[in-house]
Enzyme design. Structure first.
Site, mmCIF file in Angstrom:
data_model
loop_
_atom_site.group_PDB
_atom_site.id
_atom_site.type_symbol
_atom_site.label_atom_id
_atom_site.label_comp_id
_atom_site.label_asym_id
_atom_site.label_seq_id
_atom_site.Cartn_x
_atom_site.Cartn_y
_atom_site.Cartn_z
ATOM 1 N N LYS A 268 -9.644 0.135 12.243
ATOM 2 C CA LYS A 268 -8.996 1.378 11.785
ATOM 3 C C LYS A 268 -9.972 2.154 10.914
ATOM 4 O O LYS A 268 -10.424 1.673 9.882
ATOM 5 C CB LYS A 268 -7.717 1.112 10.992
ATOM 6 C CG LYS A 268 -6.958 2.441 10.822
ATOM 7 C CD LYS A 268 -5.914 2.448 9.724
ATOM 8 C CE LYS A 268 -6.426 2.777 8.373
ATOM 9 N NZ LYS A 268 -6.949 4.170 8.200
ATOM 10 N N GLU B 80 -13.832 -6.476 0.602
ATOM 11 C CA GLU B 80 -14.976 -5.920 -0.139
ATOM 12 C C GLU B 80 -14.410 -4.743 -0.921
ATOM 13 O O GLU B 80 -14.044 -3.729 -0.344
ATOM 14 C CB GLU B 80 -16.061 -5.506 0.857
ATOM 15 C CG GLU B 80 -17.440 -5.463 0.243
ATOM 16 C CD GLU B 80 -17.873 -4.065 -0.082
ATOM 17 O OE1 GLU B 80 -17.670 -3.656 -1.255
ATOM 18 O OE2 GLU B 80 -18.385 -3.385 0.810
ATOM 19 N N CYS C 56 -19.374 1.508 -3.800
ATOM 20 C CA CYS C 56 -18.670 0.501 -4.586
ATOM 21 C C CYS C 56 -19.617 -0.182 -5.571
ATOM 22 O O CYS C 56 -19.180 -0.749 -6.558
ATOM 23 C CB CYS C 56 -17.963 -0.498 -3.676
ATOM 24 S SG CYS C 56 -18.967 -0.962 -2.289
ATOM 25 N N GLU D 112 -13.056 2.191 -12.135
ATOM 26 C CA GLU D 112 -13.978 2.703 -11.120
ATOM 27 C C GLU D 112 -13.683 4.181 -10.866
ATOM 28 O O GLU D 112 -12.555 4.539 -10.521
ATOM 29 C CB GLU D 112 -13.811 1.913 -9.818
ATOM 30 C CG GLU D 112 -14.787 2.371 -8.758
ATOM 31 C CD GLU D 112 -14.698 1.576 -7.465
ATOM 32 O OE1 GLU D 112 -13.560 1.320 -7.008
ATOM 33 O OE2 GLU D 112 -15.755 1.225 -6.914
HETATM 34 P P1 ADP Z 1 -9.908 5.011 -1.147
HETATM 35 O O1 ADP Z 1 -9.053 4.969 -2.378
HETATM 36 O O2 ADP Z 1 -11.355 4.942 -1.445
HETATM 37 O O3 ADP Z 1 -9.525 6.055 -0.148
HETATM 38 P P2 ADP Z 1 -8.388 2.978 0.087
HETATM 39 O O4 ADP Z 1 -8.443 1.577 -0.357
HETATM 40 O O5 ADP Z 1 -7.188 3.797 -0.238
HETATM 41 O O6 ADP Z 1 -9.695 3.631 -0.436
HETATM 42 O O7 ADP Z 1 -8.595 3.084 1.657
HETATM 43 C C1 ADP Z 1 -9.503 2.306 2.402
HETATM 44 C C2 ADP Z 1 -8.911 2.069 3.766
HETATM 45 O O8 ADP Z 1 -7.680 1.380 3.624
HETATM 46 C C3 ADP Z 1 -8.600 3.332 4.567
HETATM 47 O O9 ADP Z 1 -8.876 3.100 5.932
HETATM 48 C C4 ADP Z 1 -7.104 3.499 4.341
HETATM 49 O O10 ADP Z 1 -6.448 4.204 5.369
HETATM 50 C C5 ADP Z 1 -6.650 2.051 4.335
HETATM 51 N N1 ADP Z 1 -5.378 1.815 3.648
HETATM 52 C C6 ADP Z 1 -4.823 2.512 2.617
HETATM 53 N N2 ADP Z 1 -3.623 1.992 2.272
HETATM 54 C C7 ADP Z 1 -3.422 0.925 3.084
HETATM 55 C C8 ADP Z 1 -2.378 -0.047 3.226
HETATM 56 N N3 ADP Z 1 -1.300 -0.018 2.443
HETATM 57 N N4 ADP Z 1 -2.532 -1.008 4.157
HETATM 58 C C9 ADP Z 1 -3.615 -1.072 4.944
HETATM 59 N N5 ADP Z 1 -4.616 -0.174 4.874
HETATM 60 C C10 ADP Z 1 -4.531 0.807 3.966
#
Ligand code: ADP
Length: 500
Positions: free
Chosen positions: A195, A270, A304, A402
């Site tokens: 994804k 990660e 990161c 962060e």
């Molecule tokens: P950032 O805050 O840097 O955008 P995230 O951790 O929110 O990082 O997002 C990283 C990835 O995780 C993206 O592909 C996002 O769509 C996905 N993501 C966000 N929320 C969820 C969730 N509840 N379950 C699975 N994947 C998620």
């Protein structure tokens, strides 16, 4: 659909791809979302919509996982000879390299980073990752083990692919993060649902075309676009997935762990960081200034492992802070595709507000601005000036949390015990990376041992290589990316014992 705005500096090939009808790769076919829904993709340099991509939801996730399951249980990939698998990985590397400029353009357009950086960093590192892992495909092996139970046994281990892997990636290095995830899982013989991040789906969708062209069997890699809650969450929870590999925020990492509990799928993470940079007074000041500025400002601080806490010995504190502030003030902000660009916009409106909010909170709590600040001076796009804060204290949000933007907190330390500065550097929930700057060999190694971080750089920062394991202590994650170590993420061990 409104008229879409495309940067005139893009090559016609890239412009054609951006304005094409985007499809996800599911079960060997390029398809729209089952619902027909799409969502917009923005140019961070202008805030304008550049295209739309499919919005995957639970039904699409289910189709993709079912395809990956079938490809793993019945398809040729896990049973193929390792050298054949290695050849496919090498071919992917060749094809990405052939399209290097196009990938660099997509990365710049979608993420905001300078084109000049994407073409020497993101894309070549992606190529290296596929080539490096191509070599590992033929070198995965078990051991023969002598048994204390008796001489009349022959025991050995098999290293087998873990199965169907869900991979969820972020937007800071969209193509490279896809490579970090895909290449080792493919080398091990897994099948995958990847994804992409909703902010930056374009290079991953182009990569999906290349994976198809490279000759991967049907269903081995499925690439979907969608939001975290709509697509990421059902993927992480899916009962037919054996393992989830996630890169992103620590907050979402914890949600992934909960989602994975249903079928106890294996998890690697990660996550975030708040990496310390420790400068001793004997360090070479010129390289310290350039190196520590780049430690935080590279990729606009959206790394990161960004060196966001700069601890400098008081004897050289003013010189280093003045130097880093000077570098910050000289950095030219421009759209990533502008040849003069040294720093592009942040990836999204949300990220822009988050980073500016942190700068304002730091100032509100008493920090002084040595360079940058909350106002970028650029009239459109999500630009934030590289910012240096001083006069902070260890409890401020800007020092603890962060920020994921170009903001560094510079803190002096005095001639106390080395152990005291190691303790301060470790005073965070994170443990991803750190750097130490000194000419004193013994001191460098002593500090490297004391830092609770998965990576320690000495007299450098942000040096990456496909051969170097990368990952976090503490709340920065579980497991390692890259190097031989990442193979553990995608393999499991079977012990076979034969009575002779
Ligand atoms: P950032 O805050 O840097 O955008 P995230 O951790 O929110 O990082 O997002 C990283 C990835 O995780 C993206 O592909 C996002 O769509 C996905 N993501 C966000 N929320 C969820 C969730 N509840 N379950 C699975 N994947 C998620």
């Amino acid at each position: 659909m409104a008229t879409l705005s495309i940067d005139p500096r893009l090559s016609s090939r890239t412009a054609d791809f951006v304005s094409s009808d985007h499809r996800m790769l599911i079960d060997g076919r390029f398809v729209a979302a089952a619902s027909g829904k799409t969502f917009p993709v923005y140019n961070p340099a202008t805030g304008e919509v550049i295209t739309h991509v499919p919005e995957a939801e639970a039904e699409d996730v289910n189709r993709a996982v079912t395809a990956a399951r079938r490809a793993f249980d019945e398809g040729p990939w896990p049973r193929m000879s390792p050298s054949e698998r290695g050849r496919v990985l090498w071919k992917i590397a060749d094809l990405v390299e052939e399209h290097l400029e196009e990938f660099a353009e997509l990365e710049s357009l979608d993420n905001g980073k300078p084109f000049s950086v994407a073409r020497v960093a993101d894309v070549p590192l992606t190529v290296d990752m596929f080539r490096y892992m191509s070599g590992w495909a033929t070198k995965i092996s078990g051991k023969t083990l002598p048994l204390s139970a008796g001489y009349d046994y022959h025991s050995y281990t098999l290293r087998e692919p873990i199965g169907v892997v869900a991979q969820i990636i972020p937007w800071n290095f969209p193509l490279l993060m896809a490579a970090w995830k895909l290449a080792p899982a493919l080398a091990c013989g897994c099948t995958i649902v990847l994804k992409l991040a909703e902010q930056t789906p374009l290079s991953g969708l182009r990569l999906a075309q290349i994976l198809d062209e490279a000759g991967l069997p049907t269903g081995v890699v499925n690439v979907i676009t969608g939001y975290g809650e709509g697509a990421g969450a059902p993927l992480a929870a899916h009962e037919m997935v054996d393992k989830v590999a996630f890169t992103g925020s620590t907050e979402v990492g914890k949600l992934i762990v909960k989602a994975a509990a249903g079928n106890l799928k294996k998890v690697t993470l990660e996550l975030g960081g708040k990496s310390p940079v420790v400068v001793f007074p004997d360090a070479r000041i010129d390289s310290v200034i350039q190196g520590t500025a780049s430690a935080i400002f590279f990729n606009h601080g959206q790394c990161c492992c960004a060196g966001s806490r700069l601890y400098v010995h008081e004897k050289v504190f003013d010189e280093v802070v003045d130097g880093v502030s000077h570098v910050a003030n000289e950095i030219k902000l421009a759209p990533g595709m502008d040849p003069s660009c040294q720093m592009g916009p942040l990836v999204s409106d949300e990220q822009y507000h988050r980073v500016v909010g942190y700068i304002e909170s730091g100032i509100g709590e008493g920090a002084k601005v040595a360079a940058g600040g909350p106002v970028s001076g650029v009239d459109r796009g999500w630009f934030v000036r590289p910012t240096v804060l001083t006069n902070t204290n260890p409890r401020m949000k800007v020092v603890q949390e962060e920020i994921f933007g170009p903001v560094v907190c510079a803190v002096p330390f005095s001639d106390r015990e080395t152990d005291a500065i190691i303790k301060r550097a470790n005073d965070t929930i994170y443990g991803l990376a750190a750097s130490v700057w000194t000419q004193n060999l013994s001191l460098a190694h002593k500090v490297a041992r004391g830092l609770r971080a998965g990576t320690v750089w000495v007299n450098c920062h942000n040096v990456f290589d496909a051969s170097l394991p990368f990952g976090g202590y503490k709340q920065s994650g579980w497991g390692r990316e890259m190097g031989e170590e990442v193979l553990n993420n995608y393999l499991q061990t079977k012990a076979v014992t034969v009575a002779l």
